[in-house]
Design a protein around this motif. Structure first.
Motif, short mmCIF file in Angstrom:
data_model
loop_
_atom_site.label_atom_id
_atom_site.label_comp_id
_atom_site.label_asym_id
_atom_site.label_seq_id
_atom_site.Cartn_x
_atom_site.Cartn_y
_atom_site.Cartn_z
N ASP A 4 0.87 -1.18 0.00
CA ASP A 4 0.00 0.00 0.00
C ASP A 4 0.91 1.23 0.00
N CYS A 7 0.35 3.68 3.27
CA CYS A 7 0.75 3.31 4.63
C CYS A 7 1.87 2.28 4.68
N CYS A 30 -5.09 -0.89 1.57
CA CYS A 30 -5.67 -1.65 2.66
C CYS A 30 -7.06 -1.09 3.03
N ASP A 34 -7.25 5.06 2.22
CA ASP A 34 -5.90 5.22 1.67
C ASP A 34 -5.96 5.45 0.17
N HIS A 54 1.38 2.70 10.89
CA HIS A 54 0.41 3.77 10.71
C HIS A 54 0.55 4.84 11.78
ZN LIG Z 1 -3.16 1.40 4.07
#
Ligand SMILES: [Zn+2]
Length: 65
Positions: A4, A7, A30, A34, A54
Motif C-alpha cells: 500500500d 501506509c 488496505c 488510503d 500507521h
Molecule cells: Zn493502508
C-alpha cells in the motif's frame, strides 16, 4: 503481495480493499481511505519513502487492515 503506497502495509492483491491505476500501474490499498488519499496526491505517495506502520490512521493493534 503488493505494498500500500500510502501506509506501507503489505496488501494481498486478491483481498485489497481498494485499487487504483495510476500511469499504467495498479496500486492496492488496505482501505478505501488510503485509496482516496493516494488519488488526491499520487506523486506525494510515490515520491516519499513509505514508512512502515500507521501514524494517525487508527489501524493499530489488529494483524491486518
Ligand atoms: Zn493502508
Amino acid at each position: 503481495m503488493a505494498k500500500d503506497p500510502v501506509c506501507g502495509m503489505a496488501v494481498d492483491e486478491k483481498k485489497a480493499a481498494a485499487t487504483s491505476a495510476y500511469k499504467g500501474v495498479t496500486y492496492y490499498f488496505c482501505s478505501a481511505g488510503d485509496k482516496k488519499s493516494f488519488e488526491k496526491e499520487p506523486e506525494k505517495y510515490l515520491g516519499k519513502k513509505v514508512e512502515m506502520g500507521h501514524g494517525g490512521h487508527g489501524h493499530g493493534g489488529h494483524g491486518c487492515c
